[in-house]
Design a protein around this motif. Structure first.
Motif, PDB file in Angstrom:
ATOM      1  N   ALA A   1       0.829  -1.208   0.000  1.00  0.00           N
ATOM      2  CA  ALA A   1       0.000   0.000   0.000  1.00  0.00           C
ATOM      3  C   ALA A   1       0.865   1.260   0.000  1.00  0.00           C
ATOM      4  O   ALA A   1       0.582   2.210  -0.739  1.00  0.00           O
ATOM      5  CB  ALA A   1      -0.945  -0.008   1.194  1.00  0.00           C
ATOM      6  N   LEU A   2       1.902   1.290   0.799  1.00  0.00           N
ATOM      7  CA  LEU A   2       2.793   2.454   0.849  1.00  0.00           C
ATOM      8  C   LEU A   2       3.424   2.724  -0.511  1.00  0.00           C
ATOM      9  O   LEU A   2       3.496   3.871  -0.956  1.00  0.00           O
ATOM     10  CB  LEU A   2       3.890   2.254   1.896  1.00  0.00           C
ATOM     11  CG  LEU A   2       3.475   2.425   3.341  1.00  0.00           C
ATOM     12  CD1 LEU A   2       4.558   1.874   4.264  1.00  0.00           C
ATOM     13  CD2 LEU A   2       3.189   3.879   3.658  1.00  0.00           C
ATOM     14  N   ASN A   3       3.887   1.674  -1.157  1.00  0.00           N
ATOM     15  CA  ASN A   3       4.527   1.852  -2.450  1.00  0.00           C
ATOM     16  C   ASN A   3       3.537   2.300  -3.520  1.00  0.00           C
ATOM     17  O   ASN A   3       3.906   3.015  -4.445  1.00  0.00           O
ATOM     18  CB  ASN A   3       5.263   0.578  -2.867  1.00  0.00           C
ATOM     19  CG  ASN A   3       6.539   0.402  -2.067  1.00  0.00           C
ATOM     20  OD1 ASN A   3       7.272   1.352  -1.848  1.00  0.00           O
ATOM     21  ND2 ASN A   3       6.805  -0.797  -1.609  1.00  0.00           N
ATOM     22  N   ARG A   4       2.298   1.931  -3.395  1.00  0.00           N
ATOM     23  CA  ARG A   4       1.266   2.393  -4.325  1.00  0.00           C
ATOM     24  C   ARG A   4       0.984   3.880  -4.099  1.00  0.00           C
ATOM     25  O   ARG A   4       0.858   4.649  -5.037  1.00  0.00           O
ATOM     26  CB  ARG A   4      -0.011   1.568  -4.142  1.00  0.00           C
ATOM     27  CG  ARG A   4      -1.107   1.947  -5.133  1.00  0.00           C
ATOM     28  CD  ARG A   4      -2.299   1.018  -5.076  1.00  0.00           C
ATOM     29  NE  ARG A   4      -3.045   1.212  -3.841  1.00  0.00           N
ATOM     30  CZ  ARG A   4      -3.247   0.277  -2.921  1.00  0.00           C
ATOM     31  NH1 ARG A   4      -2.744  -0.925  -3.066  1.00  0.00           N
ATOM     32  NH2 ARG A   4      -3.952   0.535  -1.833  1.00  0.00           N
ATOM     33  N   TYR A   5       0.883   4.301  -2.844  1.00  0.00           N
ATOM     34  CA  TYR A   5       0.521   5.685  -2.532  1.00  0.00           C
ATOM     35  C   TYR A   5       1.689   6.660  -2.601  1.00  0.00           C
ATOM     36  O   TYR A   5       1.535   7.774  -3.071  1.00  0.00           O
ATOM     37  CB  TYR A   5      -0.089   5.782  -1.130  1.00  0.00           C
ATOM     38  CG  TYR A   5      -1.431   5.129  -0.988  1.00  0.00           C
ATOM     39  CD1 TYR A   5      -2.450   5.336  -1.908  1.00  0.00           C
ATOM     40  CD2 TYR A   5      -1.700   4.298   0.084  1.00  0.00           C
ATOM     41  CE1 TYR A   5      -3.684   4.734  -1.774  1.00  0.00           C
ATOM     42  CE2 TYR A   5      -2.938   3.696   0.239  1.00  0.00           C
ATOM     43  CZ  TYR A   5      -3.919   3.924  -0.695  1.00  0.00           C
ATOM     44  OH  TYR A   5      -5.141   3.324  -0.551  1.00  0.00           O
ATOM     45  N   ALA A   6       2.845   6.270  -2.086  1.00  0.00           N
ATOM     46  CA  ALA A   6       3.947   7.222  -1.897  1.00  0.00           C
ATOM     47  C   ALA A   6       4.716   7.522  -3.176  1.00  0.00           C
ATOM     48  O   ALA A   6       5.419   8.521  -3.245  1.00  0.00           O
ATOM     49  CB  ALA A   6       4.896   6.723  -0.813  1.00  0.00           C
ATOM     50  N   GLY A   7       4.640   6.657  -4.174  1.00  0.00           N
ATOM     51  CA  GLY A   7       5.320   6.927  -5.425  1.00  0.00           C
ATOM     52  C   GLY A   7       6.817   6.727  -5.390  1.00  0.00           C
ATOM     53  O   GLY A   7       7.528   7.212  -6.260  1.00  0.00           O
TER      54      GLY A   7
END
Length: 93
Positions: free
Chosen positions: A74-80
């Motif tokens: 999820a972090l990698n999807r949101y944070a870019g």
């Protein structure tokens, strides 16, 4: 027609990609983990592709470590950017 949730996610991702890289994963933490977990944890900082998250005790640390792969996705999807690891640290009293 695009679902509202997909449109909202695009807005959130766009906003997170406009902040300094060191802040994006910290700001994305509540989105990645959800409101219940966010109330009991606190993202501290992001450096060298590691997000440090404060938890209240060893039980929470163990529980969060088991869920870390889900949160990383999820972090990698949101944070870019690439968050390679989440380090859970116990709050000092």
């Amino acid at each position: 027609m695009e679902p509202a949730s997909a449109g909202l996610e695009k807005i959130v991702i766009g906003s997170l990609r406009s902040v300094p890289q060191s802040e994006a994963p910290v700001l994305a933490w509540p989105l990645a983990c959800g409101s219940v977990v966010a109330e009991r944890t606190r993202a501290l900082d992001f450096a060298d592709r590691v997000l440090r998250v404060e938890v209240s005790d060893a039980g929470w640390k163990h529980e969060m470590q088991s869920l870390a792969p889900h949160y990383l996705a999820a972090l990698n999807r949101y944070a870019g950017q690439k968050v390679e690891r989440i380090e859970f640290v116990i709050r000092q009293r």
